[in-house]
Design a protein around this motif. Structure first.
Motif, PDB file in Angstrom:
ATOM      1  N   ASN A 104       0.860  -1.174   0.000  1.00  0.00           N
ATOM      2  CA  ASN A 104       0.000   0.000   0.000  1.00  0.00           C
ATOM      3  C   ASN A 104       0.905   1.236   0.000  1.00  0.00           C
ATOM      4  N   CYS A 105       0.815   2.028  -1.067  1.00  0.00           N
ATOM      5  CA  CYS A 105       1.792   3.123  -1.190  1.00  0.00           C
ATOM      6  C   CYS A 105       1.547   4.194  -0.147  1.00  0.00           C
ATOM      7  N   LEU A 106       0.371   4.184   0.471  1.00  0.00           N
ATOM      8  CA  LEU A 106       0.118   5.126   1.555  1.00  0.00           C
ATOM      9  C   LEU A 106       1.196   4.994   2.632  1.00  0.00           C
ATOM     10  N   ILE A 107       1.545   3.749   2.949  1.00  0.00           N
ATOM     11  CA  ILE A 107       2.429   3.521   4.083  1.00  0.00           C
ATOM     12  C   ILE A 107       3.863   3.909   3.768  1.00  0.00           C
ATOM     13  N   LEU A 108       4.388   3.391   2.670  1.00  0.00           N
ATOM     14  CA  LEU A 108       5.749   3.767   2.288  1.00  0.00           C
ATOM     15  C   LEU A 108       5.792   5.262   1.985  1.00  0.00           C
ATOM     16  N   GLY A 109       4.709   5.775   1.436  1.00  0.00           N
ATOM     17  CA  GLY A 109       4.645   7.204   1.127  1.00  0.00           C
ATOM     18  C   GLY A 109       4.794   8.043   2.383  1.00  0.00           C
ATOM     19  N   ARG A 110       4.059   7.688   3.443  1.00  0.00           N
ATOM     20  CA  ARG A 110       4.171   8.457   4.686  1.00  0.00           C
ATOM     21  C   ARG A 110       5.549   8.293   5.289  1.00  0.00           C
ATOM     22  N   ALA A 111       6.099   7.074   5.210  1.00  0.00           N
ATOM     23  CA  ALA A 111       7.425   6.837   5.770  1.00  0.00           C
ATOM     24  C   ALA A 111       8.443   7.726   5.070  1.00  0.00           C
ATOM     25  N   GLU A 112       8.383   7.741   3.769  1.00  0.00           N
ATOM     26  CA  GLU A 112       9.361   8.473   2.972  1.00  0.00           C
ATOM     27  C   GLU A 112       9.138   9.984   3.079  1.00  0.00           C
ATOM     28  N   ALA A 113       7.882  10.413   2.987  1.00  0.00           N
ATOM     29  CA  ALA A 113       7.612  11.842   2.898  1.00  0.00           C
ATOM     30  C   ALA A 113       7.575  12.511   4.256  1.00  0.00           C
ATOM     31  N   PHE A 114       7.204  11.768   5.282  1.00  0.00           N
ATOM     32  CA  PHE A 114       7.038  12.445   6.574  1.00  0.00           C
ATOM     33  C   PHE A 114       7.905  11.851   7.681  1.00  0.00           C
ATOM     34  N   ALA A 115       7.709  10.574   7.961  1.00  0.00           N
ATOM     35  CA  ALA A 115       8.332   9.997   9.162  1.00  0.00           C
ATOM     36  C   ALA A 115       9.855  10.074   9.103  1.00  0.00           C
TER      37      ALA A 115
END
Lengths: 207, 193
Positions: A104-115
């Motif tokens: 789910n790109c939501l998860i990797l997306g948040r990891a990469e873009a925010f966390a």
């Protein structure tokens, strides 16, 4: 606080960012499935977000994606086992889509873009907001499809007796149609809200 | 980091990369061991409970379910220890994915006791009805002396026929084929003893 709110509305993962469409479309034949999928995803996005944010200074830039992926996969597997152990029927109904949270790109997306760029607390709030925003969207989608496709919401009969189920709503086509309408409605509401805000500030300026 | 690194630094980066990946891998492994240990027994209980429930649905008088030497075949007894029949799992391809069934046959292997759908990805409202009452009921008492056949849009004439679901012939045929193949296997297995 802003980090938390934006996932629910302004950057809602489903209606605005249109991320994670695979589970969104596939599992929302029932509101309950949407809810379970949303909760599992929330768990994964929150725990991996916190974890990644905590170790972000030790992550060599070149290998960050594999590291994030391993961390995410670990939490996804944990969630999958947990559901299988405690909510066997739900886990069976969701089938392969729980393990597929990994992609789910939501998860990797948040990891990469925010966390990977912010502190633990802000990452936690951001992930929680995104996860709950995703969950809400899935519940709404599931509720609409369940209502029209089976005449029930969360398993309770809502439609009148003799209502003909629109089976198409339970099929993939119904998922796309519902999503399209919901995104449309979302945009209309969003525009109204923005307009109202603008007028509000303009009025304040005049005063 | 890497862009201003000399040769020595490059080596250093490589070491860091490896160390970081190993650390993550170890963390992940340890976590999963704990999760697995916690969840596995529960999952097995769940699977067994589901199988038992299906078997009891097929054999209402069942009081004891014994496994045989064959995997996935169990002997079902009533309260007095009389053999009611055999229950077994059967699976094969349906319209959209694997269909997994539990079926029961009587002790003489001449008739079916019933079947339950454990897993299927058939179309909701059409193929998924193989798990529904009307379709399932047809297998109760169905003769299996002859391979099972399906007929379309009319009432079955022979004791070994069932009526296929309207609009879901492929799913109905899949169930029939899965059962026929497995029953043939079971016959061979049980004859061996």
């Amino acid at each position: 606080m802003k980090d938390f709110i934006k996932g629910l509305w302004r950057q809602n993962p489903v209606f605005v960012q249109v991320l994670g469409m695979c589970p969104t479309l596939a599992v929302t034949t029932k509101a309950l499935f949407g809810f379970s999928m949303g909760m599992a995803t929330t768990f994964v996005v929150v725990s991996s977000g916190v974890m990644i944010s905590a170790i972000r200074r030790f992550v060599p830039e070149q290998v960050r994606i594999p590291m994030f992926t391993v961390i995410i996969a670990t939490f996804v597997t944990a969630a999958d086992y947990f559901l299988k152990a405690n909510f066997f029927q739900i886990s069976k109904a969701l089938g392969p889509y729980i393990p597929l949270i990994v992609v789910n790109c939501l998860i990797l997306g948040r990891a990469e873009a925010f966390a990977s760029k912010h502190g633990v607390l802000r990452s936690f709030l951001d992930a929680l907001g995104m996860g709950l925003g995703f969950t809400c969207a899935l519940i709404v989608l599931g509720a609409v499809r369940e209502l029209l496709g089976a005449g029930t919401v969360f398993g309770c009969r809502v439609m009148w007796k003799g209502f003909t189920n629109w089976i198409v709503m339970l099929l993939p086509a119904g998922a796309f149609m519902t999503l399209g309408f919901l995104v449309g409605i979302f945009n209309i509401v969003d525009k109204r809200v923005k307009k109202g805000k603008k007028q509000g500030t303009a009025a304040a300026d005049r005063r | 980091m890497a862009d201003k690194a000399g040769k020595g630094m490059f080596k250093n980066t490589a070491v860091r990369m490896i160390a970081a990946l190993v650390a993550v891998g170890v963390f992940s492994g340890i976590t999963l061991v704990f999760v697995y240990n916690y969840a596995m027994p529960k999952i097995q209980t769940n699977v067994k409970a589901e199988t038992d429930r299906a078997i009891r649905n097929i054999f209402p008088g069942a009081s004891r379910i014994e496994s045989t030497r064959e995997e996935d075949v169990s002997r079902v007894m009533d309260a007095r220890g009389g053999l009611l029949g055999y229950a077994f799992t059967a699976e094969g391809n349906g319209y959209q994915g694997c269909i997994k069934l539990i079926a029961g046959v009587d002790a003489g292997l001449s008739g079916m006791k019933g079947m339950e759908v454990i897993e299927s990805q058939e179309t909701p409202g059409l193929g998924a009805e193989i798990a529904g009452g009307t379709f399932k009921e047809q297998f109760k008492g169905l003769s299996i002396v002859h391979p099972i056949e399906y007929v379309k849009n009319r009432k079955p004439q022979k004791p070994y026929q069932i009526e296929a679901l309207t609009g879901a012939t492929i799913s109905s045929r899949a169930v029939v084929n899965i059962l026929n193949r497995r029953i043939r296997e079971i016959r061979g297995l049980l004859k061996g003893k």
